[in-house]
Design a protein around this motif. Structure first.
Motif, PDB file in Angstrom:
ATOM      1  N   ASN A   1       0.825  -1.215   0.000  1.00  0.00           N
ATOM      2  CA  ASN A   1       0.000   0.000   0.000  1.00  0.00           C
ATOM      3  C   ASN A   1       0.857   1.263   0.000  1.00  0.00           C
ATOM      4  OD1 ASN A   1      -2.475  -1.324  -0.094  1.00  0.00           O
ATOM      5  ND2 ASN A   1      -2.645  -1.448   2.127  1.00  0.00           N
ATOM      6  N   HIS A   2       2.013   1.201   0.656  1.00  0.00           N
ATOM      7  CA  HIS A   2       2.926   2.346   0.637  1.00  0.00           C
ATOM      8  C   HIS A   2       3.379   2.624  -0.796  1.00  0.00           C
ATOM      9  CE1 HIS A   2       5.917   5.155   2.260  1.00  0.00           C
ATOM     10  NE2 HIS A   2       6.736   4.664   1.344  1.00  0.00           N
ATOM     11  N   GLY A   3       3.706   1.547  -1.523  1.00  0.00           N
ATOM     12  CA  GLY A   3       4.107   1.706  -2.911  1.00  0.00           C
ATOM     13  C   GLY A   3       2.977   2.219  -3.780  1.00  0.00           C
ATOM     14  N   ALA A   4       1.747   1.766  -3.467  1.00  0.00           N
ATOM     15  CA  ALA A   4       0.591   2.229  -4.233  1.00  0.00           C
ATOM     16  C   ALA A   4       0.380   3.732  -4.045  1.00  0.00           C
ATOM     17  CB  ALA A   4      -0.653   1.453  -3.808  1.00  0.00           C
ATOM     18  N   LEU A   5       0.468   4.195  -2.825  1.00  0.00           N
ATOM     19  CA  LEU A   5       0.302   5.621  -2.549  1.00  0.00           C
ATOM     20  C   LEU A   5       1.364   6.450  -3.275  1.00  0.00           C
ATOM     21  CD1 LEU A   5      -0.544   5.532   1.276  1.00  0.00           C
ATOM     22  CD2 LEU A   5      -2.089   6.209  -0.590  1.00  0.00           C
ATOM     23  N   ALA A   6       2.584   5.915  -3.313  1.00  0.00           N
ATOM     24  CA  ALA A   6       3.669   6.623  -4.003  1.00  0.00           C
ATOM     25  C   ALA A   6       3.422   6.713  -5.496  1.00  0.00           C
ATOM     26  CB  ALA A   6       5.003   5.915  -3.731  1.00  0.00           C
ATOM     27  N   ASN A   7       2.549   5.830  -6.019  1.00  0.00           N
ATOM     28  CA  ASN A   7       2.220   5.832  -7.442  1.00  0.00           C
ATOM     29  C   ASN A   7       0.813   6.371  -7.710  1.00  0.00           C
ATOM     30  OD1 ASN A   7       4.387   4.286  -9.236  1.00  0.00           O
ATOM     31  ND2 ASN A   7       4.375   3.356  -7.186  1.00  0.00           N
ATOM     32  N   GLY A   8       0.259   7.111  -6.735  1.00  0.00           N
ATOM     33  CA  GLY A   8      -1.011   7.774  -6.933  1.00  0.00           C
ATOM     34  C   GLY A   8      -2.230   6.884  -6.831  1.00  0.00           C
ATOM     35  N   MET A   9      -2.084   5.728  -6.179  1.00  0.00           N
ATOM     36  CA  MET A   9      -3.194   4.790  -6.020  1.00  0.00           C
ATOM     37  C   MET A   9      -3.609   4.755  -4.550  1.00  0.00           C
ATOM     38  SD  MET A   9      -1.410   1.780  -8.283  1.00  0.00           S
ATOM     39  CE  MET A   9      -2.690   0.556  -7.913  1.00  0.00           C
ATOM     40  N   PRO A  10      -4.900   4.572  -4.250  1.00  0.00           N
ATOM     41  CA  PRO A  10      -5.325   4.539  -2.850  1.00  0.00           C
ATOM     42  C   PRO A  10      -4.821   3.311  -2.103  1.00  0.00           C
ATOM     43  CG  PRO A  10      -7.163   4.011  -4.297  1.00  0.00           C
ATOM     44  CD  PRO A  10      -6.043   4.481  -5.182  1.00  0.00           C
ATOM     45  N   GLU A  11      -4.677   2.186  -2.796  1.00  0.00           N
ATOM     46  CA  GLU A  11      -4.142   0.964  -2.191  1.00  0.00           C
ATOM     47  C   GLU A  11      -3.673   0.026  -3.298  1.00  0.00           C
ATOM     48  OE1 GLU A  11      -7.208  -0.969   0.019  1.00  0.00           O
ATOM     49  OE2 GLU A  11      -8.451  -1.379  -1.722  1.00  0.00           O
ATOM     50  N   ALA A  12      -2.953  -0.988  -2.911  1.00  0.00           N
ATOM     51  CA  ALA A  12      -2.487  -1.981  -3.887  1.00  0.00           C
ATOM     52  C   ALA A  12      -3.675  -2.750  -4.460  1.00  0.00           C
ATOM     53  CB  ALA A  12      -1.504  -2.933  -3.213  1.00  0.00           C
ATOM     54  N   PRO A  13      -3.550  -3.279  -5.680  1.00  0.00           N
ATOM     55  CA  PRO A  13      -4.709  -3.878  -6.353  1.00  0.00           C
ATOM     56  C   PRO A  13      -5.086  -5.279  -5.905  1.00  0.00           C
ATOM     57  CG  PRO A  13      -2.796  -3.902  -7.791  1.00  0.00           C
ATOM     58  CD  PRO A  13      -2.398  -3.130  -6.573  1.00  0.00           C
ATOM     59  N   GLU A  14      -4.199  -6.000  -5.223  1.00  0.00           N
ATOM     60  CA  GLU A  14      -4.462  -7.410  -4.949  1.00  0.00           C
ATOM     61  C   GLU A  14      -4.652  -7.652  -3.452  1.00  0.00           C
ATOM     62  OE1 GLU A  14      -2.556 -11.783  -6.096  1.00  0.00           O
ATOM     63  OE2 GLU A  14      -2.002  -9.966  -7.170  1.00  0.00           O
ATOM     64  N   THR A  15      -5.676  -8.418  -3.091  1.00  0.00           N
ATOM     65  CA  THR A  15      -5.920  -8.715  -1.680  1.00  0.00           C
ATOM     66  C   THR A  15      -4.936  -9.757  -1.173  1.00  0.00           C
ATOM     67  OG1 THR A  15      -7.468 -10.538  -2.087  1.00  0.00           O
ATOM     68  CG2 THR A  15      -8.386  -8.290  -2.000  1.00  0.00           C
ATOM     69  N   VAL A  16      -4.746  -9.753   0.128  1.00  0.00           N
ATOM     70  CA  VAL A  16      -3.884 -10.759   0.750  1.00  0.00           C
ATOM     71  C   VAL A  16      -4.427 -12.159   0.489  1.00  0.00           C
ATOM     72  CG1 VAL A  16      -3.089 -11.681   2.971  1.00  0.00           C
ATOM     73  CG2 VAL A  16      -2.983  -9.213   2.527  1.00  0.00           C
ATOM     74  N   GLU A  17      -5.745 -12.317   0.583  1.00  0.00           N
ATOM     75  CA  GLU A  17      -6.350 -13.637   0.379  1.00  0.00           C
ATOM     76  C   GLU A  17      -6.062 -14.173  -1.021  1.00  0.00           C
ATOM     77  OE1 GLU A  17     -10.709 -15.908   0.679  1.00  0.00           O
ATOM     78  OE2 GLU A  17     -10.583 -13.717   0.836  1.00  0.00           O
ATOM     79  N   ASP A  18      -6.222 -13.329  -2.057  1.00  0.00           N
ATOM     80  CA  ASP A  18      -5.961 -13.771  -3.419  1.00  0.00           C
ATOM     81  C   ASP A  18      -4.488 -14.119  -3.608  1.00  0.00           C
ATOM     82  OD1 ASP A  18      -8.580 -13.557  -4.213  1.00  0.00           O
ATOM     83  OD2 ASP A  18      -8.339 -11.594  -5.171  1.00  0.00           O
ATOM     84  N   SER A  19      -3.610 -13.306  -3.044  1.00  0.00           N
ATOM     85  CA  SER A  19      -2.183 -13.573  -3.150  1.00  0.00           C
ATOM     86  C   SER A  19      -1.818 -14.894  -2.478  1.00  0.00           C
ATOM     87  CB  SER A  19      -1.385 -12.431  -2.523  1.00  0.00           C
ATOM     88  OG  SER A  19       0.005 -12.716  -2.537  1.00  0.00           O
ATOM     89  N   VAL A  20      -2.338 -15.094  -1.278  1.00  0.00           N
ATOM     90  CA  VAL A  20      -2.055 -16.324  -0.531  1.00  0.00           C
ATOM     91  C   VAL A  20      -2.541 -17.549  -1.300  1.00  0.00           C
ATOM     92  CG1 VAL A  20      -2.773 -17.644   1.515  1.00  0.00           C
ATOM     93  CG2 VAL A  20      -1.927 -15.297   1.757  1.00  0.00           C
ATOM     94  N   ASN A  21      -3.731 -17.458  -1.867  1.00  0.00           N
ATOM     95  CA  ASN A  21      -4.256 -18.588  -2.646  1.00  0.00           C
ATOM     96  C   ASN A  21      -3.341 -18.912  -3.830  1.00  0.00           C
ATOM     97  OD1 ASN A  21      -6.479 -18.907  -0.981  1.00  0.00           O
ATOM     98  ND2 ASN A  21      -7.816 -17.637  -2.240  1.00  0.00           N
ATOM     99  N   GLY A  22      -2.843 -17.873  -4.486  1.00  0.00           N
ATOM    100  CA  GLY A  22      -1.947 -18.092  -5.614  1.00  0.00           C
ATOM    101  C   GLY A  22      -0.616 -18.684  -5.195  1.00  0.00           C
ATOM    102  N   ILE A  23      -0.053 -18.166  -4.109  1.00  0.00           N
ATOM    103  CA  ILE A  23       1.227 -18.684  -3.603  1.00  0.00           C
ATOM    104  C   ILE A  23       1.100 -20.160  -3.244  1.00  0.00           C
ATOM    105  CG2 ILE A  23       2.866 -18.572  -1.678  1.00  0.00           C
ATOM    106  CD1 ILE A  23       2.245 -15.503  -1.615  1.00  0.00           C
ATOM    107  N   LEU A  24       0.058 -20.502  -2.490  1.00  0.00           N
ATOM    108  CA  LEU A  24      -0.095 -21.887  -2.060  1.00  0.00           C
ATOM    109  C   LEU A  24      -0.390 -22.812  -3.239  1.00  0.00           C
ATOM    110  CD1 LEU A  24      -1.977 -21.510   1.339  1.00  0.00           C
ATOM    111  CD2 LEU A  24       0.454 -21.934   0.915  1.00  0.00           C
ATOM    112  N   ALA A  25      -1.071 -22.297  -4.258  1.00  0.00           N
ATOM    113  CA  ALA A  25      -1.275 -23.109  -5.464  1.00  0.00           C
ATOM    114  C   ALA A  25       0.063 -23.451  -6.101  1.00  0.00           C
ATOM    115  CB  ALA A  25      -2.172 -22.372  -6.454  1.00  0.00           C
ATOM    116  N   ARG A  26       0.981 -22.478  -6.177  1.00  0.00           N
ATOM    117  CA  ARG A  26       2.309 -22.736  -6.721  1.00  0.00           C
ATOM    118  C   ARG A  26       3.054 -23.774  -5.874  1.00  0.00           C
ATOM    119  NH1 ARG A  26       0.429 -21.424 -10.164  1.00  0.00           N
ATOM    120  NH2 ARG A  26       0.370 -19.496 -11.367  1.00  0.00           N
ATOM    121  N   VAL A  27       3.019 -23.598  -4.570  1.00  0.00           N
ATOM    122  CA  VAL A  27       3.729 -24.521  -3.678  1.00  0.00           C
ATOM    123  C   VAL A  27       3.141 -25.919  -3.780  1.00  0.00           C
ATOM    124  CG1 VAL A  27       4.278 -25.026  -1.264  1.00  0.00           C
ATOM    125  CG2 VAL A  27       4.411 -22.667  -2.103  1.00  0.00           C
TER     126      VAL A  27
END
Length: 246
Positions: free
Chosen positions: A197-223
């Motif tokens: 979110n810090h990076g998103a704000l630095a790029n003019g965005m209110p927050e990062a585009p991806e939720t923690v839940e979606d990221s976690v699901n993707g990571i665990l799918a890879r593992v």
């Protein structure tokens, strides 16, 4: 020891992606999850451990050899085995700026934690990990697209990106040196964490585009999918199967 259960170690587990990973893994049958954090008594982990007896908080400071040794000894004592390490802990010391202006101290800190911290973790845990009853132990490091040379994007985080690029290289070394080990570097996406979110704000965005839940699901799918050497030694995106970020 049992090949019918899976024992995980997740570093950086008290918040963000790490906490999300531990939470998701805790609900799986036949799992034991060791949640590594500088403060294993953090309220987030205490609450999770109270709900899931298969979650054990362990003190794990990336880059601290004594902490790593004590954590691995605790895993050996409680579980007697280790099957999967998800090396999630990391730091971004200097949020943005051109290479000519980034303090050298930022490079030293990011490399000490993001690169050497994972070396220490692997060196400390590899004997137990390689003895996994599964015969296919996994070491998955949470990386970043900021580390990619082939798909370079000018994020102006040279200290952080170079430290992760070096860690990606070490994942390849693990793959080459240990035929039974499946090693991965996984880009989690641009996630709604403190760092993301810090990076998103630095790029003019209110927050990062991806939720923690979606990221976690993707990571665990890879593992989970990494059950053979086909994917080992590669840098992959958590949500895009064909994306190799090396």
């Amino acid at each position: 020891m049992s090949a019918n259960r899976t024992v995980y170690l997740v570093s950086g587990a008290n918040r963000g992606i790490g906490l999300g990973l531990v939470t998701a893994l805790a609900s799986r049958p036949n799992t034991i999850v060791f949640a590594g954090a500088r403060d294993p008594a953090a309220q987030s982990l205490k609450a999770l451990s109270a709900k899931h007896p298969n979650v054990h908080g362990v003190k794990l400071t990336l880059g601290d050899k004594a902490d790593n040794e004590a954590a691995v000894a605790e895993i050996q004592r409680i579980a007697g085995q280790l099957d999967v390490i998800i090396a999630n802990a990391g730091v971004l010391t200097h949020s943005s700026g051109p290479l000519a202006e980034i303090p050298i101290s930022a490079f030293r800190n990011d490399w000490e934690i993001n690169t050497l911290g994972n070396v220490i973790l692997f060196q400390t845990a590899h004997h137990l990990l390689l003895a996994s009853p599964s015969k296919a132990p996994r070491f998955a490091m949470i990386s970043s697209s900021a580390a990619s040379i082939g798909t370079y994007f000018p994020l102006r985080v040279a200290a952080y990106g170079s430290s992760k690029a070096a860690a990606n290289f070490l994942v390849k070394v693990m793959d080459q040196e240990h035929p039974s080990l499946i090693s991965l570097a996984i880009h989690p996406g641009w996630v709604q964490t403190d760092m993301g979110n810090h990076g998103a704000l630095a790029n003019g965005m209110p927050e990062a585009p991806e939720t923690v839940e979606d990221s976690v699901n993707g990571i665990l799918a890879r593992v989970d999918q990494a059950t053979s050497k086909e994917l080992s030694g590669r840098s992959l995106h958590s949500r895009t199967p064909s994306a190799d970020l090396c």
